[in-house]
Design an enzyme around this catalytic site. Sequence first.
Site, PDB file in Angstrom:
ATOM      1  N   ASN A   1     -10.398  -3.118  -6.753  1.00  0.00           N
ATOM      2  CA  ASN A   1      -9.643  -2.290  -7.518  1.00  0.00           C
ATOM      3  C   ASN A   1     -10.212  -1.843  -8.830  1.00  0.00           C
ATOM      4  OD1 ASN A   1      -6.275  -3.267  -6.363  1.00  0.00           O
ATOM      5  ND2 ASN A   1      -7.779  -2.011  -5.504  1.00  0.00           N
TER       6      ASN A   1
ATOM      7  N   HIS B   1       3.046   3.462  -8.937  1.00  0.00           N
ATOM      8  CA  HIS B   1       2.920   2.007  -9.235  1.00  0.00           C
ATOM      9  C   HIS B   1       4.124   1.647 -10.081  1.00  0.00           C
ATOM     10  CE1 HIS B   1      -1.206   2.155  -8.265  1.00  0.00           C
ATOM     11  NE2 HIS B   1      -1.510   2.912  -9.185  1.00  0.00           N
TER      12      HIS B   1
ATOM     13  N   ASN C   1       1.355   3.507  -2.999  1.00  0.00           N
ATOM     14  CA  ASN C   1       2.050   3.904  -4.322  1.00  0.00           C
ATOM     15  C   ASN C   1       1.311   5.262  -4.709  1.00  0.00           C
ATOM     16  OD1 ASN C   1       3.254   1.425  -4.427  1.00  0.00           O
ATOM     17  ND2 ASN C   1       1.895   0.565  -6.093  1.00  0.00           N
TER      18      ASN C   1
ATOM     19  N   SER D   1      -8.241  -5.160   4.751  1.00  0.00           N
ATOM     20  CA  SER D   1      -8.733  -4.709   3.053  1.00  0.00           C
ATOM     21  C   SER D   1      -8.954  -6.219   2.393  1.00  0.00           C
ATOM     22  CB  SER D   1      -7.703  -3.987   2.295  1.00  0.00           C
ATOM     23  OG  SER D   1      -7.597  -2.609   3.021  1.00  0.00           O
TER      24      SER D   1
ATOM     25  N   ASP E   1       0.782  -1.123  -0.069  1.00  0.00           N
ATOM     26  CA  ASP E   1      -0.145  -0.021   0.140  1.00  0.00           C
ATOM     27  C   ASP E   1       0.949   1.386   0.012  1.00  0.00           C
ATOM     28  OD1 ASP E   1      -2.332   1.343  -0.021  1.00  0.00           O
ATOM     29  OD2 ASP E   1      -2.605   1.367   2.309  1.00  0.00           O
TER      30      ASP E   1
END
Length: 227
Positions: free
Chosen positions: A64, A33, A18, A183, A16
């Site tokens: 996502n 990324h 980016n 998550s 987590d």
Amino acid sequence: MTTEGQQARHVAIIMDGNGRWAKRRHLPRVMGHRKGVEAVRELVRSLKDTSIECLTLYAFSSENWKRPEEEVDDLMNLMRKFIKSDLPEFIANDVKLHILGDWRSLASDIVDMLEDALERTSTGSRTLAVALNYGAQAEITQAARKAAAEGEITEEAIERHLFSAPLPPLDLLIRTSGEVRLSNFLLWQAAYAEMLFLDVLWPDFTPDHLKRALADFAERERRFGGR
């Protein structure tokens, strides 16, 4: 159960930060990324110097898809480039690829690339498991449905149908970026895993961070519900 100097065989990471890494540098999210992919590459190269038999990375969740289309496209293109560029290195370093999630629903060319990578790395002695189009609740639901079709629903029956069935039990789950939540990642597998939440953005995560995490794990007392 107490184990002194215990070694982690299976480590999972929620990668987590980016986007925040890029924002702090006034860069497009895709640059975060890309830097995150470099962090993955260095981490995989360092596995040979650790106790880890399996490293599981949360690369793309089923949630996502809600992100902007441009960002999703960037992520998919990065995936294509990563597989193409790093597959020879995986093979050379005896790394076996394993996929968790509904990855066959991805673009057909990515599915073809993944199938080829799975086949060509199938004899590797150390595993890199990648969660793609993955959600733990959906995984458990699917496993329970398959268990029910076979007969009695038991913990053992569900575990046989999880995406992680071939992998060692999860020892340590790490999340970067300072967020403290799972998550929808490996909810079943994390039942008795140790957890470590680090205030470092994923692109800044290095093999040294992993080594320190393994040292922290070695000092912990695991009771598995006992006293």
